[in-house]
Design a protein around this motif. Structure first.
Motif, PDB file in Angstrom:
ATOM      1  N   GLY B  76      39.572  41.858  30.133  1.00 46.47           N
ATOM      2  CA  GLY B  76      39.801  40.536  29.571  1.00 46.47           C
ATOM      3  C   GLY B  76      38.517  39.874  29.131  1.00 46.47           C
ATOM      4  O   GLY B  76      37.424  40.385  29.362  1.00 46.47           O
ATOM      5  N   GLY B  77      38.662  38.718  28.500  1.00 45.35           N
ATOM      6  CA  GLY B  77      37.507  37.997  27.983  1.00 45.35           C
ATOM      7  C   GLY B  77      36.503  37.605  29.055  1.00 45.35           C
ATOM      8  O   GLY B  77      35.302  37.647  28.832  1.00 45.35           O
ATOM      9  N   HIS B  78      37.012  37.196  30.226  1.00 40.95           N
ATOM     10  CA  HIS B  78      36.124  36.839  31.328  1.00 40.95           C
ATOM     11  C   HIS B  78      36.381  37.772  32.505  1.00 40.95           C
ATOM     12  O   HIS B  78      37.529  38.025  32.836  1.00 40.95           O
ATOM     13  N   THR B  79      35.301  38.242  33.106  1.00 39.53           N
ATOM     14  CA  THR B  79      35.464  39.067  34.284  1.00 39.53           C
ATOM     15  C   THR B  79      35.107  38.255  35.524  1.00 39.53           C
ATOM     16  O   THR B  79      34.008  37.730  35.634  1.00 39.53           O
ATOM     17  N   ILE B  80      36.063  38.166  36.438  1.00 38.55           N
ATOM     18  CA  ILE B  80      35.835  37.458  37.691  1.00 38.55           C
ATOM     19  C   ILE B  80      35.544  38.500  38.769  1.00 38.55           C
ATOM     20  O   ILE B  80      36.296  39.444  38.934  1.00 38.55           O
ATOM     21  N   GLN B  81      34.440  38.323  39.460  1.00 40.69           N
ATOM     22  CA  GLN B  81      34.146  39.212  40.580  1.00 40.69           C
ATOM     23  C   GLN B  81      34.126  38.393  41.854  1.00 40.69           C
ATOM     24  O   GLN B  81      33.287  37.519  42.022  1.00 40.69           O
ATOM     25  N   VAL B  82      35.033  38.704  42.758  1.00 43.03           N
ATOM     26  CA  VAL B  82      35.039  38.006  44.040  1.00 43.03           C
ATOM     27  C   VAL B  82      34.266  38.855  45.035  1.00 43.03           C
ATOM     28  O   VAL B  82      34.570  40.029  45.216  1.00 43.03           O
ATOM     29  N   CYS B  83      33.244  38.274  45.660  1.00 40.56           N
ATOM     30  CA  CYS B  83      32.462  39.048  46.621  1.00 40.56           C
ATOM     31  C   CYS B  83      33.245  39.188  47.911  1.00 40.56           C
ATOM     32  O   CYS B  83      33.694  38.208  48.493  1.00 40.56           O
ATOM     33  N   LEU B  84      33.436  40.450  48.339  1.00 41.66           N
ATOM     34  CA  LEU B  84      34.073  40.702  49.625  1.00 41.66           C
ATOM     35  C   LEU B  84      33.075  41.338  50.578  1.00 41.66           C
ATOM     36  O   LEU B  84      33.443  42.090  51.475  1.00 41.66           O
ATOM     37  N   GLY B  85      31.794  41.080  50.358  1.00 41.55           N
ATOM     38  CA  GLY B  85      30.782  41.557  51.298  1.00 41.55           C
ATOM     39  C   GLY B  85      31.017  40.939  52.664  1.00 41.55           C
ATOM     40  O   GLY B  85      31.779  39.978  52.800  1.00 41.55           O
ATOM     41  N   THR B  86      30.375  41.509  53.683  1.00 39.39           N
ATOM     42  CA  THR B  86      30.660  41.074  55.055  1.00 39.39           C
ATOM     43  C   THR B  86      30.399  39.583  55.251  1.00 39.39           C
ATOM     44  O   THR B  86      31.188  38.887  55.885  1.00 39.39           O
ATOM     45  N   GLU B 110      43.318  44.014  37.654  1.00 42.86           N
ATOM     46  CA  GLU B 110      44.274  43.774  36.573  1.00 42.86           C
ATOM     47  C   GLU B 110      43.742  42.696  35.632  1.00 42.86           C
ATOM     48  O   GLU B 110      42.816  41.964  35.971  1.00 42.86           O
ATOM     49  N   THR B 111      44.364  42.624  34.457  1.00 37.87           N
ATOM     50  CA  THR B 111      43.957  41.649  33.451  1.00 37.87           C
ATOM     51  C   THR B 111      45.138  40.730  33.154  1.00 37.87           C
ATOM     52  O   THR B 111      46.283  41.198  33.114  1.00 37.87           O
ATOM     53  N   THR B 112      44.853  39.439  32.942  1.00 38.91           N
ATOM     54  CA  THR B 112      45.960  38.521  32.655  1.00 38.91           C
ATOM     55  C   THR B 112      46.590  38.874  31.307  1.00 38.91           C
ATOM     56  O   THR B 112      45.943  39.460  30.446  1.00 38.91           O
ATOM     57  N   LYS B 113      47.843  38.474  31.142  1.00 38.24           N
ATOM     58  CA  LYS B 113      48.582  38.833  29.928  1.00 38.24           C
ATOM     59  C   LYS B 113      47.882  38.350  28.663  1.00 38.24           C
ATOM     60  O   LYS B 113      47.891  39.024  27.642  1.00 38.24           O
ATOM     61  N   ASP B 114      47.268  37.136  28.765  1.00 43.44           N
ATOM     62  CA  ASP B 114      46.592  36.607  27.573  1.00 43.44           C
ATOM     63  C   ASP B 114      45.203  37.226  27.377  1.00 43.44           C
ATOM     64  O   ASP B 114      44.429  36.776  26.534  1.00 43.44           O
ATOM     65  N   MET B 115      44.890  38.240  28.173  1.00 45.77           N
ATOM     66  CA  MET B 115      43.600  38.951  28.081  1.00 45.77           C
ATOM     67  C   MET B 115      42.411  38.013  28.355  1.00 45.77           C
ATOM     68  O   MET B 115      41.298  38.286  27.924  1.00 45.77           O
ATOM     69  N   ASN B 116      42.639  36.928  29.056  1.00 47.36           N
ATOM     70  CA  ASN B 116      41.537  35.999  29.308  1.00 47.36           C
ATOM     71  C   ASN B 116      40.709  36.393  30.531  1.00 47.36           C
ATOM     72  O   ASN B 116      39.491  36.289  30.527  1.00 47.36           O
ATOM     73  N   PHE B 117      41.373  36.833  31.600  1.00 44.38           N
ATOM     74  CA  PHE B 117      40.646  37.152  32.827  1.00 44.38           C
ATOM     75  C   PHE B 117      40.935  38.569  33.307  1.00 44.38           C
ATOM     76  O   PHE B 117      42.070  39.019  33.254  1.00 44.38           O
ATOM     77  N   THR B 118      39.894  39.243  33.800  1.00 37.40           N
ATOM     78  CA  THR B 118      40.087  40.456  34.575  1.00 37.40           C
ATOM     79  C   THR B 118      39.548  40.165  35.966  1.00 37.40           C
ATOM     80  O   THR B 118      38.470  39.582  36.100  1.00 37.40           O
ATOM     81  N   LEU B 119      40.305  40.551  36.997  1.00 38.62           N
ATOM     82  CA  LEU B 119      39.902  40.262  38.368  1.00 38.62           C
ATOM     83  C   LEU B 119      39.345  41.510  39.039  1.00 38.62           C
ATOM     84  O   LEU B 119      39.979  42.568  39.021  1.00 38.62           O
ATOM     85  N   LYS B 120      38.136  41.367  39.599  1.00 41.69           N
ATOM     86  CA  LYS B 120      37.504  42.497  40.283  1.00 41.69           C
ATOM     87  C   LYS B 120      36.972  42.016  41.628  1.00 41.69           C
ATOM     88  O   LYS B 120      36.784  40.816  41.822  1.00 41.69           O
ATOM     89  N   THR B 121      36.695  42.956  42.510  1.00 42.53           N
ATOM     90  CA  THR B 121      35.990  42.573  43.732  1.00 42.53           C
ATOM     91  C   THR B 121      34.694  43.359  43.788  1.00 42.53           C
ATOM     92  O   THR B 121      34.525  44.371  43.116  1.00 42.53           O
TER      93      THR B 121
END
Ligand SMILES: Cc1cc2nc3c(=O)[nH]c(=O)nc-3n(C[C@H](O)[C@H](O)[C@H](O)COP(=O)(O)O)c2cc1C
Ligand code: SF4
Ligand code: FES
Lengths: 617, 162
Positions: B76-86, B110-121
């Motif tokens: 997606g246009g924006h990639t969100i990375q959520v830190c799951l470090g200890t 996964e990526t939102t339907k409007d291709m705006n966000f991809t969620l990663k950890t």
């Protein structure tokens, strides 16, 4: 820049850089490590540059953009030299005032000074801040004085003098003797004596040999290697060149995590500059010794920190470990003798050569010499990177340097060694921290992550966290690791969901033994540690989950309830608006209540309440 | 950026391969550069890499699927990375992640339907002092909690519409 062709030329250059720097008496050192950048140090840097230019002070006042100073909690951090005035939490709005008051007027701005929380006194000098003055910063100390993108800063502080000394005055065998005598042990986890590793590699058959720097730093709560590469990359390079000369290698690699873009950038700049000045490449400093370094970026797999997996990945293959009955010092990268050391290990080398093995071996304990950098994180007041002599008591690290636990909460445990390590409980707070003592306590030194936990941390959840991490990171090559960790993870998942059975703990212990005994590499071999050590010290918490179906720390979602403490609730309605389920009701200015039937336990009300009126048990 | 799979920019791919001296051992670095350029690894490009480096395509796929850093699908246009470090975990990163998942109605990777966000950890971004950390397009957002998620996400949603 022309290549430096002899030790004499190097010393001449050093003198000229030093006298050039002397003229620039006042300089502001601003931390641009990852932590301070996240708190906005870049805008502070720009503001300083503009202000100084605006006032026409460029020739009198320098702005030095440095790597991590360590005290990330208080970022952005600045230090004004030569007086060493330490200001923290600096914002770009403060910049004009700092320049006019402190730099031009010589006055201290009280508001930006550090206040010692125990005595309430304001502290002006960086080295007087308790966080720093209890440490021994032989490796990290220069981070605050060096612009990592300028090799001349490193040279001015004596950089590459150890290299010039070994190339012309010390035989390779003697270097190895010196490293052995220093007692240095690998900082990447295992603690293997570095000198002995080098000796085996030197003695291994074959002309082509490799040295590698392991900068994969996979422990998910540690960032000391990153800070060294970002803040003082030449110290690591100098160590590698000395090592290569001692072993007889012409080719080196740095294998660095791709998630560390700034470290990669600074390394690339450092390698280029070192080549330009003649510290890398052909005929280094005119000695006839050739050595070059290539940078390779990892693909984000924890197992690639393991030596054989790292080498496979360097060869462009998936990073799967292999059995190590053939040692990598004999058959490593491309089946050639290879010496792999950790970033921090390499950074120790120039200091050992410079100050001598006998100086170095006076620091530390009987079997663990020198200092160790820890990333002190989690539920601790002074989060940051700390470097202490081996053998410092945990209590001193947590309370004297770390400033204790925030919000008056109770200390519960500290986790060391990452996914391979374990937890040290409060009873052992006076444990001197070195390789042996940590292993005896059922944990590990690992790479130096130190995650502090308070009464609101659930130890079963922590064990589950590491297993889930390892489940994803196991390369899957061998069954006990791939399937065993999965099974243990499922048992823990059940326990935290309230479906634990009597006998689960014993089953966990049994599977642990099998995984430990039969896994191919140390990822599997150490995977049960976080579980075993929490069972050892916090069995009662497991029992509460299994028998009473309760999570005493209030973490495991399935076992907790959110409720509102009527006495504390003033009926402001903030939680009511936040709740995605409309589970909260109540009149304005009257205590609200949560309907447990509707609550999905997302914690939104807990986060938004300013009156601590939400209970989570 | 997406849907660019029909006519591939081979000169750009060739330049990346050349930068690493067409050497097999730099496969991972080459894939990283391609990923940085397009946000994922298009199949045609992998075929080109296989041809140029003289290694079987299947070996490239085994590397591309082994490492977390690579994606075979457009992002997606924006990639969100959520830190799951200890450090972030013990400060409640899990709850922050759940909130983002709920708000965007997608799962990790996964990526939102409007291709705006991809969620990663991700595991530890080196800014543990400010944990829990959520990184969006390289910018760090510190001390996150469920309340702050909404306002941070909003910034990126409106920006796209502008
Ligand atoms: C699963 C696993 C992950 C590892 N990760 C790292 C790492 O990120 N960095 C590191 O320096 N060593 C790591 N190691 C240890 C290395 O295998 C190796 O022992 C070390 O790099 C040797 O350098 P040293 O002697 O200087 O410590 C890891 C080991 C295992 C089993
Ligand atoms: S122990 Fe685990 S990580 Fe190591 S080789 Fe076996 S499956 Fe792979
Ligand atoms: S654990 Fe999240 S930044 Fe370190």
């Amino acid at each position: 820049m022309e290549k430096i062709e002899s030790p004499l030329e190097l010393e001449k250059l050093r003198k000229s850089i030093q006298s050039k720097k002397k003229k620039e008496k006042t300089f502001i050192s601003i931390c641009a490590g990852t932590g301070c950048r996240a708190s906005g140090s870049e805008s502070v840097i720009n503001a300083f540059k503009e202000e100084i230019k605006f006032l026409g002070l460029q020739n009198k006042v320098g702005v030095k953009v440095t790597g991590c100073h360590g005290f990330c909690e208080k970022g952005p951090i600045i230090v004004i030299h030569p007086k060493e005035i330490f200001y923290h939490n600096v914002e770009k709005e403060d910049v004009m005032e700092i320049v006019s008051e402190t730099i031009i007027g010589g006055k201290i701005i009280d508001r930006l000074l550090y206040v010692d929380p125990t005595t309430g006194k304001k502290i002006t000098k960086e080295s007087d801040v308790p966080f720093y003055n209890k440490q021994k910063r032989i490796i990290l100390g220069n981070n605050g004085k060096i612009d990592p993108t300028d090799i001349e800063d490193y040279i001015a502080l004596g950089g590459y003098s150890a290299l010039s000394k070994v190339l012309f005055k010390i035989k390779p065998e003697q270097i190895i003797e010196e490293v052995k005598k220093s007692g240095l042990r690998g900082r990447g986890g295992g603690g293997f004596p570095t000198g002995r590793k080098w000796e085996s590699c030197r003695n291994a058959k074959g002309k082509l040999k490799y040295v590698i720097c392991n900068a994969d730093e996979g422990d998910p709560g540690a960032y000391m290697d990153r800070s060294l590469l970002e803040g003082n990359p030449h110290s690591v390079l100098e160590g590698m060149i000395i090592g290569a000369y001692a072993i007889g290698s012409k080719n080196g690699y740095v294998y660095v995590r791709n998630e560390y873009p700034l470290a990669v950038k600074h390394l690339e700049i450092a390698v280029n500059q070192a080549e330009e000045y003649g510290f890398l490449g052909k005929n280094i400093l005119g000695s006839g010794f050739n050595f070059s370094i290539l940078i390779s970026r990892g693909g984000g797999a924890f197992v690639c920190g393991e030596s054989t997996a790292l080498m496979a990945s360097l060869e462009g293959k998936p990073g799967e470990p292999r059995a190590k009955y053939v040692h990598t010092v004999e058959k490593g990268l491309w089946n050639k003798p290879t010496t792999l050391n950790n970033v921090e290990t390499w950074a120790n080398i120039p200091i050992i050569i410079h100050k001598g093995a006998s100086w170095y071996s006076k620091i530390g304990t009987e079997k663990s010499k020198g200092t160790k950098i820890f990333s002190l994180v989690g539920k601790i007041n002074n989060t940051g990177l700390v470097e202490t002599p081996m053998g410092m008591k945990l209590r001193e690290i947590i309370y004297d340097i770390g400033g204790g636990i925030p919000n008056k909460k109770k200390f519960k445990a500290v986790q060391t060694g990452g996914p391979s390590g374990g937890c040290i409980p409060e009873e052992l707070i006076d444990l001197p921290i070195d390789f042996e003592k940590l292993t005896e306590a059922g944990s590990m030194m690992g790479s130096g992550g130190m995650i502090v936990m308070d009464e609101e941390t659930c130890m079963v959840d922590v064990a589950k966290y590491f297993l889930k991490f390892l489940m994803e990171e196991s390369c899957g090559k061998c069954v006990p690791c791939r399937e065993g960790i999965l099974q243990m993870g499922e048992i823990l998942e059940n326990i935290t969901k309230g479906n634990g059975q009597p006998g689960d703990i014993e089953l966990l212990e049994e599977i642990s033994t099998v995984i430990k005994d039969t896994s191919l590499c140390a990822l599997g071999g150490t995977a049960p540690n976080p579980v075993l050590s929490t069972i050892r010290y916090f069995r009662n918490e497991y029992d509460s989950h299994i028998k009473d179906k309760k999570c005493p720390a209030g973490v495991c979602q399935a076992l907790i309830q959110y409720s509102i403490i009527p006495k504390k609730c003033i009926g402001c309605g903030a939680c009511l608006k936040q709740c995605p389920q409309n589970a909260i009701t109540g009149e304005k200015k009257q205590p609200h209540i949560i309907n447990p039937e509707k609550c999905i336990k997302c914690g939104a009300c807990y986060d938004v309440c300013k009156f601590d009126a939400i209970k989570r048990v | 950026m997406q849907g660019e799979t029909i006519s591939r920019d081979f000169p750009a791919i060739d330049a990346i391969i050349k930068k690493y001296g067409e050497r097999k051992e730099f496969l991972i670095c080459i894939l990283q550069d391609i990923q940085a350029r397009y946000g994922y690894l298009p199949r045609e490009d992998l075929e080109r890499v296989a041809e140029k480096l003289g290694i079987p395509l299947i070996q490239i796929y085994s590397v591309a699927t082994f490492f977390k850093a690579f994606s075979l699908r457009p992002k997606g246009g924006h990639t969100i990375q959520v830190c799951l470090g200890t450090a972030c975990h013990v400060r409640g990163a899990e709850r922050v992640l759940s909130k983002i998942k709920r708000d965007l109605d997608i799962d990790v990777d996964e990526t939102t339907k409007d291709m705006n966000f991809t969620l990663k950890t991700v595991n530890c971004l080196g800014a543990c002092a400010l944990g829990p950390i959520v990184e969006i397009d390289g910018k760090y957002h510190g001390n996150m909690n469920t309340t702050k998620v909404e306002s941070v996400l909003k910034k990126y949603s409106t920006k796209m519409k502008e």
